[in-house]
Scaffold this active site. Structure first.
Site, PDB file in Angstrom:
ATOM      1  N   GLU A 120      42.865  93.400  67.322  1.00 12.57           N
ATOM      2  CA  GLU A 120      42.375  92.031  67.366  1.00 12.57           C
ATOM      3  C   GLU A 120      41.781  91.750  65.997  1.00 12.57           C
ATOM      4  O   GLU A 120      40.815  92.388  65.596  1.00 12.57           O
ATOM      5  CB  GLU A 120      41.298  92.012  68.450  1.00 12.57           C
ATOM      6  CG  GLU A 120      40.860  90.677  68.921  1.00 12.57           C
ATOM      7  CD  GLU A 120      39.743  90.851  69.967  1.00 12.57           C
ATOM      8  OE1 GLU A 120      39.878  91.666  70.905  1.00 12.57           O
ATOM      9  OE2 GLU A 120      38.718  90.179  69.801  1.00 12.57           O
ATOM     10  N   ASP A 165      28.661  85.751  68.131  1.00 11.79           N
ATOM     11  CA  ASP A 165      28.593  87.084  67.530  1.00 11.79           C
ATOM     12  C   ASP A 165      27.197  87.489  67.107  1.00 11.79           C
ATOM     13  O   ASP A 165      26.412  86.685  66.618  1.00 11.79           O
ATOM     14  CB  ASP A 165      29.535  87.141  66.323  1.00 11.79           C
ATOM     15  CG  ASP A 165      30.989  87.186  66.769  1.00 11.79           C
ATOM     16  OD1 ASP A 165      31.343  88.145  67.484  1.00 11.79           O
ATOM     17  OD2 ASP A 165      31.751  86.261  66.440  1.00 11.79           O
TER      18      ASP A 165
END
Ligand SMILES: Cc1ncc(COP(=O)(O)O)c(C=O)c1O
Lengths: 393, 262
Positions: free
Chosen positions: B51, B62
Site C-alpha cells: 500500500e 494519521d
C-alpha cells in the site's frame, strides 16, 4: 436566491462530509439529531436565555456617525464586540455546548486561531462544568498570548499544535485527530462554518441570531429591515454567515465578504481564498482552498490569526461562485489603518479580523442614502500587542 | 498493458486466506526515489501486497509517524504525478498487488478520470481513500474505478454500526480494512480485550469480503493476534520506523519483515 443546505450537506457544489470512517459515527449522530435538538422547546428556551443573560444579547446596532461622515453613507455597526468574551464566537459555543449535553457528551475539544473561539469554548465549558481541551497552533499561541492565559484561567487545557504551519489549519487537524482517538464521550465544538456537514449549517444557524437582530433593529432605526449592504470579514466565515443568514433571499441586499490579503495577493503571503484558491477538500468539506497544483494545502498568511486559514466555509464558496456575495480583500496594512481609524472616529478598538471588514469600506463606493451594516465581530483587547508592534498610531 | 481477467488483489485472496501481510509506506520517503526500491525489497522478503501512501499536507487520520513521513516526502518533492511516473514500467519487475492510499484532495486536483486511467496503465490494483464518502463513491467514482479495473477498499472501525458494515461489505471488493481501534495510525500498540470482542463480532458477521486488520500492528505478536482474527494484517507506522533507521534500507526491510513473519 435560496441558500440552503441540501440533505447531503451541499450548498450548490460545495460542502458534503469528506471524513474518514473513524469520524463517521460521531458526525452521523450529530447530523441525525442536530435539527431536532435545536428545534426542541427546552433547547430554545435555554439557548435564548443564555444569549440574553450570559452573553448580553441583543447586541446594539449602533449608528456610527463620524464613520458615516467619512464614507458618505449611513454606517451601522452590529456590536458583536460587546458580547461576553469579546466576539461573536460565543453565540456558537453556547449553542454547541447545549447540543453536546443533549447528545450525552462529557468532554469538549475545540480548535482556535485568534483564541477567541477557544476562549468562548473554555467559557461555556466552565459555565457547564465540562472538561475542555483547546488545540491552538504554536505560532498563534505566541501572537495571542492573553487569550491563551484566559483559556487557562477558565480551566481549559491548551495544547500546542506543532505540525505544519502551526496555525489554525494545524490546530484543526489536531482536534480532528483527538476526536478520532476519543470517539464516544467527546464533542468537537468547531469554531466556524467549516468542517463536515452538518457543522457549517449548524454553526450558521447559531450565528444567525446576528441577522435576526439586525432586521428588527434596523426597522426601528430606518423603517426598513433591509440595508443596502451587509459587510463582514471572513476567516472560516461564521460571523459573515450569521450576518448574512436572514438576508440570503433579499436580493436587493448586497452581501459583502472581506478576506485577508496579508502582504498583498501577489506577494505569496495572503489568506484571500477566493482570490488564490481552487475547489478542493479540507477538514471534511469541499470548498475553495488555497493549494498547490499537486493538491497540497498552502500555508496562508495574515497578520490576523483569526483569518489565517487556507479555506472558507462551503456556504461562502457557494456565495462566491454564484455571485450572491461580493468578495473584497484587505492587506495587513489596510486593516491596521482601518482599526486605528475606528478607534479614533468612534472610540472602538476593533479586533484585527474585524478591521479587515472596515478596510473594505475604503474600496467601496456609496451613495449618501445607502444604509450599510458592518458586523463588528470582535473587540481589539486580544490584539493590543499586535497594534503596539505595528506602532503607527 | 495486457488485459487481466482478475484483479491481483482478488487473485491473492483466492490463493491465500491466512496471514496475508500488507505493508504501507509513504511514497518519496525516506528519499524521493526510494519508492520502487522499497517495493522490490518488500516483494523479495515475502510481503503479500503493498500500500503506497500518496503524501498529503493534512493527513488527519494519521498519527505522528506517518504525518512526519508525509511531510518529509513532500519536502523531498514528491507529488502524485511524480509517484505515478515512478510506477511506470514497474510491472515488468514487480508482481504483488499495488494499492494506493491517499486523501482525496490531491486526486481531485490530478483529475479523477485521468488518475484512474493512469493507475490502470501503471498496474495499480486498488485504492484506499479514507476521506471519500460512500455516496460520492457510488455516484461519481465507482463507474470510473470499475472501468479501469480498480478495487475500492473501505475502512470499518469498532464504532461502525452493523448496518453500515453490511452496506460497506456490499459495496466493497478486494478486502475490508478493519481499523483495530478508535485511533489515528500508529497511536496504540497491543491488542486489548475490547478489540478482541470487536474482532469476533466481525468474524461472526460472515462478510463476503476478506478482512485485514490495520492500525497498531507493529510486531510479530500483534501480527499473529490479528491473523487469528482476520485474513491478515496491515503494517504501517512500524514499517516507516524500521526504514527510518540507520543502515541499508533493503537490509532494514528484510530484517523487519522476517521479524514479523517469524
Ligand atoms: C473577532 C473575530 N472576527 C472574525 C473571526 C473570523 O472567524 P469567522 O470568519 O468564522 O467569523 C475571528 C476568529 O477568530 C474573530 O476572533
Amino acid at each position: 436566491m435560496k441558500v440552503k443546505v441540501d440533505e447531503r450537506g451541499y450548498y450548490g457544489n460545495f460542502g458534503g462530509a469528506y471524513i474518514p470512517e473513524m469520524l463517521y459515527p460521531n458526525v452521523e449522530e450529530l447530523r441525525d439529531n442536530y435539527e431536532r435538538i435545536m428545534q426542541a422547546e427546552d433547547f430554545q428556551e435555554e439557548f435564548q436565555s443564555l444569549l440574553k443573560d450570559f452573553v448580553g444579547r441583543p447586541t446594539p446596532l449602533y449608528f456610527a456617525k463620524r464613520l458615516s461622515q467619512k464614507y458618505g453613507a449611513k454606517v451601522y455597526l452590529k456590536r458583536e464586540d460587546l458580547c461576553h468574551t469579546g466576539a461573536h464566537k460565543v453565540n456558537n459555543t453556547i449553542g454547541q455546548i447545549l447540543m453536546a449535553q443533549r447528545l450525552g457528551k462529557k468532554k469538549i475539544i475545540a480548535e482556535t486561531g485568534a483564541g477567541q473561539h477557544g476562549v468562548a469554548t473554555a467559557t461555556v465549558c466552565a459555565l457547564m462544568g465540562v472538561e475542555c481541551i483547546v488545540y491552538m497552533g504554536a505560532v498563534d499561541m505566541e501572537r495571542q498570548k492573553p487569550n491563551v492565559e484566559r483559556m487557562r484561567i477558565l480551566g481549559a487545557e491548551v495544547r500546542a499544535a506543532e505540525s505544519g504551519s502551526k496555525t489554525l489549519k494545524d490546530a484543526t487537524n489536531e482536534a480532528m485527530r483527538h476526536w478520532i482517538n476519543n470517539p464516544t464521550d467527546t464533542h468537537y465544538i468547531i469554531g466556524s462554518v467549516v468542517g463536515p456537514h452538518p457543522y457549517p449549517e449548524m454553526v450558521a444557524r447559531f450565528q444567525s441570531v446576528i441577522s435576526e437582530e439586525i432586521r428588527k433593529q434596523l426597522l426601528s432605526h430606518e423603517g426598513t429591515e433591509k440595508p443596502d449592504y451587509v459587510v463582514a470579514c471572513v476567516g472560516g466565515g461564521s460571523n459573515a454567515a450569521g450576518a448574512f443568514y436572514h438576508y440570503y433571499d433579499d436580493e436587493d441586499v448586497q452581501l459583502v465578504a472581506v478576506e485577508a490579503a496579508g502582504l498583498g495577493n501577489d506577494s505569496g503571503e495572503s489568506a484571500a481564498t477566493t482570490v488564490l484558491g481552487k475547489p478542493g477538500v479540507l477538514h471534511g468539506s469541499k470548498t475553495l482552498l488555497m493549494q498547490t497544483a499537486d493538491g497540497q494545502v498552502v500555508e496562508p498568511y495574515s497578520i490576523s490569526a483569526g483569518l489565517d486559514y487556507p479555506g472558507i466555509g462551503p456556504v461562502h464558496a457557494h456565495l462566491f461562485e454564484t455571485g450572491r456575495a461580493q468578495f473584497y480583500s484587505a492587506t495587513d496594512e489596510e486593516a491596521m489603518q482601518a482599526g486605528i481609524e475606528l478607534s479614533r472616529l468612534e472610540g472602538i478598538i476593533p479586533a484585527i479580523e474585524t478591521a479587515h471588514a472596515l478596510a473594505a469600506l475604503n474600496q467601496m463606493t456609496f451613495k449618501a442614502e445607502d444604509v450599510v451594516v458592518l458586523n463588528l465581530s470582535g473587540r481589539g483587547d486580544k490584539d493590543l500587542e499586535t497594534y503596539i508592534k505595528w506602532g503607527k498610531y | 498493458m495486457t488485459k487481466r481477467d482478475m484483479n491481483r488483489i482478488e487473485e491473492l485472496f483466492n490463493r491465500k486466506s491466512q496471514r496475508v501481510l500488507n505493508v504501507y509506506f509513504t511514497a518519496g520517503y525516506p528519499t524521493l526515489n526510494d519508492t520502487v526500491g522499497i517495493m522490490e525489497s518488500l516483494e523479495a522478503t515475502g510481503a503479500d501486497l503493498i500500500e503506497i501512501g500518496i503524501p498529503f499536507s493534512d493527513p488527519i487520520a494519521d498519527g505522528p509517524t506517518i504525518q512526519e513521513s508525509n511531510g518529509i516526502a513532500l519536502d523531498n518533492g514528491m507529488t502524485l504525478k511524480l509517484l505515478l511516473e515512478q510506477l511506470e514500467g514497474v510491472r515488468h519487475k514487480f508482481g504483488l498487488p499495488i494499492i494506493l492510499m491517499g486523501y482525496i484532495n490531491p486526486i481531485v486536483q490530478y483529475g479523477i478520470e485521468a488518475f484512474c486511467q493512469k493507475c490502470q496503465e501503471v498496474g495499480v490494483d486498488g485504492l484506499i481513500l479514507p476521506d471519500l464518502p460512500m455516496f460520492e463513491y457510488l455516484e461519481v467514482y465507482k463507474p470510473l474505478f470499475e472501468k479501469h479495473g480498480l478495487l475500492n477498499i473501505f475502512l470499518i472501525t469498532p464504532q461502525t454500526s452493523e448496518s453500515r458494515i453490511r452496506e460497506i461489505d456490499q459495496n466493497s471488493n478486494g478486502f475490508i480494512y478493519m481499523v483495530s481501534s478508535a485511533s489515528t495510525t500508529g497511536a496504540k500498540t497491543g491488542i486489548s480485550q475490547d478489540q478482541e470482542a470487536y474482532f469476533s463480532r466481525i468474524k461472526e458477521m460472515n462478510l463476503k469480503n476478506p478482512t485485514l486488520i490495520g492500525f497498531g500492528i507493529s510486531n510479530k505478536e500483534t501480527f499473529d493476534k490479528a491473523c487469528e482474527n482476520a485474513n491478515g494484517a496491515i503494517i504501517g507506522s512500524a514499517f516507516i520506523k524500521a526504514i527510518s533507521q540507520e543502515g541499508v534500507i533493503a537490509n532494514n526491510i528484510n530484517e523487519f519483515i522476517q521479524s514479523i513473519k517469524g
